[in-house]
Motif scaffolding. Structure first.
Motif, mmCIF file in Angstrom:
data_model
loop_
_atom_site.group_PDB
_atom_site.id
_atom_site.type_symbol
_atom_site.label_atom_id
_atom_site.label_comp_id
_atom_site.label_asym_id
_atom_site.label_seq_id
_atom_site.Cartn_x
_atom_site.Cartn_y
_atom_site.Cartn_z
ATOM 1 N N ASN A 124 -30.041 9.347 -31.289
ATOM 2 C CA ASN A 124 -28.989 8.720 -32.075
ATOM 3 C C ASN A 124 -27.763 9.594 -31.872
ATOM 4 O OD1 ASN A 124 -29.227 6.416 -33.873
ATOM 5 N ND2 ASN A 124 -30.894 7.494 -34.905
ATOM 6 N N PRO A 125 -26.563 9.019 -31.809
ATOM 7 C CA PRO A 125 -25.386 9.885 -31.674
ATOM 8 C C PRO A 125 -25.344 10.939 -32.784
ATOM 9 C CG PRO A 125 -24.770 7.576 -31.436
ATOM 10 C CD PRO A 125 -26.216 7.600 -31.841
ATOM 11 N N LYS A 126 -24.908 12.124 -32.439
ATOM 12 C CA LYS A 126 -24.734 13.267 -33.347
ATOM 13 C C LYS A 126 -26.050 13.914 -33.809
ATOM 14 C CE LYS A 126 -21.367 13.842 -32.889
ATOM 15 N NZ LYS A 126 -20.879 14.038 -31.479
ATOM 16 N N THR B 283 -27.532 15.731 -28.989
ATOM 17 C CA THR B 283 -27.603 15.305 -27.588
ATOM 18 C C THR B 283 -27.067 16.373 -26.646
ATOM 19 O OG1 THR B 283 -26.832 13.219 -28.531
ATOM 20 C CG2 THR B 283 -27.168 13.297 -26.141
ATOM 21 N N THR B 284 -25.919 16.935 -27.006
ATOM 22 C CA THR B 284 -25.254 17.914 -26.145
ATOM 23 C C THR B 284 -26.175 19.113 -25.894
ATOM 24 O OG1 THR B 284 -23.242 17.252 -27.302
ATOM 25 C CG2 THR B 284 -23.081 19.197 -25.911
ATOM 26 N N TRP B 285 -26.818 19.540 -26.936
ATOM 27 C CA TRP B 285 -27.754 20.671 -26.855
ATOM 28 C C TRP B 285 -28.972 20.321 -25.981
ATOM 29 C CZ3 TRP B 285 -30.915 22.670 -31.655
ATOM 30 C CH2 TRP B 285 -31.421 23.938 -31.378
ATOM 31 N N ARG C 194 -32.494 13.840 -36.042
ATOM 32 C CA ARG C 194 -31.897 14.829 -36.948
ATOM 33 C C ARG C 194 -31.857 14.253 -38.353
ATOM 34 N NH1 ARG C 194 -25.784 17.395 -36.202
ATOM 35 N NH2 ARG C 194 -26.148 19.214 -37.526
ATOM 36 N N MET D 127 -33.904 24.236 -34.058
ATOM 37 C CA MET D 127 -33.084 25.339 -34.570
ATOM 38 C C MET D 127 -33.971 26.471 -35.079
ATOM 39 S SD MET D 127 -29.844 24.798 -34.348
ATOM 40 C CE MET D 127 -28.757 25.371 -35.644
ATOM 41 N N CYS E 49 -27.733 28.123 -23.759
ATOM 42 C CA CYS E 49 -27.439 26.817 -24.352
ATOM 43 C C CYS E 49 -27.163 26.870 -25.852
ATOM 44 C CB CYS E 49 -28.605 25.855 -24.100
ATOM 45 S SG CYS E 49 -28.962 25.641 -22.369
HETATM 46 P P1 A3P Z 1 -22.380 19.335 -36.266
HETATM 47 O O1 A3P Z 1 -21.271 18.326 -36.323
HETATM 48 O O2 A3P Z 1 -23.258 19.266 -37.473
HETATM 49 O O3 A3P Z 1 -21.902 20.699 -35.997
HETATM 50 P P2 A3P Z 1 -24.361 15.220 -30.284
HETATM 51 O O4 A3P Z 1 -24.440 16.241 -29.205
HETATM 52 O O5 A3P Z 1 -25.549 14.333 -30.338
HETATM 53 O O6 A3P Z 1 -23.079 14.503 -30.243
HETATM 54 O O7 A3P Z 1 -24.445 16.032 -31.657
HETATM 55 C C1 A3P Z 1 -23.417 16.890 -32.020
HETATM 56 C C2 A3P Z 1 -23.940 17.877 -33.044
HETATM 57 O O8 A3P Z 1 -24.736 18.867 -32.386
HETATM 58 C C3 A3P Z 1 -22.818 18.616 -33.730
HETATM 59 O O9 A3P Z 1 -23.322 18.934 -35.026
HETATM 60 C C4 A3P Z 1 -22.677 19.832 -32.846
HETATM 61 O O10 A3P Z 1 -22.011 20.915 -33.432
HETATM 62 C C5 A3P Z 1 -24.140 20.148 -32.583
HETATM 63 N N1 A3P Z 1 -24.336 20.956 -31.368
HETATM 64 C C6 A3P Z 1 -23.642 20.890 -30.206
HETATM 65 N N2 A3P Z 1 -24.104 21.798 -29.350
HETATM 66 C C7 A3P Z 1 -25.096 22.460 -29.963
HETATM 67 C C8 A3P Z 1 -25.947 23.538 -29.578
HETATM 68 N N3 A3P Z 1 -25.843 24.099 -28.390
HETATM 69 N N4 A3P Z 1 -26.864 23.965 -30.466
HETATM 70 C C9 A3P Z 1 -26.966 23.402 -31.682
HETATM 71 N N5 A3P Z 1 -26.186 22.398 -32.096
HETATM 72 C C10 A3P Z 1 -25.263 21.922 -31.256
#
Ligand code: A3P
Length: 323
Positions: free
Chosen positions: A65-67, A70-72, A149, A225, A260
């Motif tokens: 799901n967005p947020k 995904t980036t991690w 999440r 985490m 990462c």
């Molecule tokens: P927060 O807004 O709570 O900080 P997505 O990558 O799915 O768009 O999600 C973004 C969320 O993952 C954001 O959460 C962002 O800060 C967090 N995020 C991005 N990179 C991360 C990493 N390397 N480790 C942990 N969380 C990360």
């Protein structure tokens, strides 16, 4: 055949134009397609994925799901799969965002011509936000990693992301003066959010992970985490590239976790970009906010939190999935 592809994409657009549309979601319009709210600009791509995405069994699909992190997940899986090709001092993640390293299927299929993905090295990792029921049957042949999440943190993360991205990206100019939290909360709670309903998205993959644990690995942001090293080892094993005993002894798993980590990635120039020059203009920096568990307490009223908890409980009831 470019002309034929063009014609097929025209027919997708024609179909898309007939779907219910919601213009109230900030950032972009959503369309109701097969029980989910898909960003309008991705609906034709979504149809293209359904008809033409044909991954190899060796390929790996990252779904969120967005947020939800995904980036991690992109950074971790990319660095793990390709760990023998790059040294840490000269790593692609130092100069590319995780999203540039691993593209979304929705973007790959947005170019009005079908990409020939089977020429890419095997295995290839693809990412998507599409719910399971919208993926073609063939996607179930490859391994799927799903990251979810806590709904309250995901909502808060999404609220900030949308708020920060609006200046550079909004399709609706009327929404550029800051985002209304309670209105956005209302929509999210009712299931009207990008790739939502949020809970249905999770449930589809959760149920599939129970049915086929060898094909769907279900992860939570919170557990990653808490213990990133053991989660990453599990991820590597699932992706078919387990860490050897020597690698474990030499601290390779820890090195990738560190590379990462939120604090590390966010400091790279490429991830600090505020200009919105990437991903259809979403600023790279908007993908790095706090990276904390439980940040919702700073933004949601008790009433909102209780409401979201109640919806979560009701929606997930009987599934075995809890938050
Ligand atoms: P927060 O807004 O709570 O900080 P997505 O990558 O799915 O768009 O999600 C973004 C969320 O993952 C954001 O959460 C962002 O800060 C967090 N995020 C991005 N990179 C991360 C990493 N390397 N480790 C942990 N969380 C990360």
């Amino acid at each position: 055949d470019i002309e034929r592809d063009e014609q097929i994409y025209n027919s997708y657009e024609e179909l898309t134009s007939q779907l219910p549309i919601n213009h109230d979601w900030p950032l972009f319009s959503l369309q109701h397609y097969q029980s989910f709210w898909i960003p309008a600009r991705f609906v034709p791509a979504c149809m293209a994925i359904q008809s033409h995405f044909n991954p190899r069994p060796s390929d790996i699909l990252l779904v969120t799901n967005p947020k939800s992190g995904t980036t991690w997940l992109k950074a971790l899986s990319f660095a793990t799969l390709h760990r023998r090709s790059f040294s840490l001092s000269d790593h692609p993640l130092l100069t590319n965002t995780p999203h540039q390293c691993l593209p979304y299927l929705e973007h790959l299929f947005s170019h009005r011509t079908f990409p020939n993905l089977n020429v890419l090295p095997s295995p290839t990792i693809f990412a998507t936000h599409l719910p399971l029921s919208l993926l073609p049957q063939s996607a179930l042949r490859c391994r799927i990693v799903y990251l979810c999440r806590d709904p309250k943190d995901t909502f808060v993360s999404m609220y900030h992301f949308v708020d920060r991205s609006m200046g550079s990206f909004a399709e609706h100019t009327s929404t550029t003066q800051g985002l209304d939290l309670s209105k956005t909360f209302q929509m999210f709670s009712q299931g009207t959010s990008a790739f939502g309903p949020f809970w249905d998205h999770m449930l589809g993959y959760w149920k599939e992970s129970l049915r086929s644990p060898e094909m769907v690995l279900f992860f939570r942001y919170e557990e990653m985490m808490e213990d990133p090293v053991s989660r990453l080892s599990r991820l590597a094993q699932f992706m078919g590239c387990p860490f050897s005993m020597e690698e474990e002894r030499d601290g390779v798993v820890e090195d990738i976790v560190k590379l990462c980590s939120f604090d590390n990635l966010r400091e790279f120039e490429v991830n600090k970009d505020n200009k919105g020059s990437f991903e259809g203009k979403l600023p790279a920096s908007s993908f790095f906010r706090k990276g904390k568990v439980g940040d919702w307490v700073n933004y949601l009223s008790m009433e909102m939190a209780e409401k979201l908890d109640a919806i979560t409980k009701e929606k997930l009831h009987g599934s075995g999935l809890t938050f």
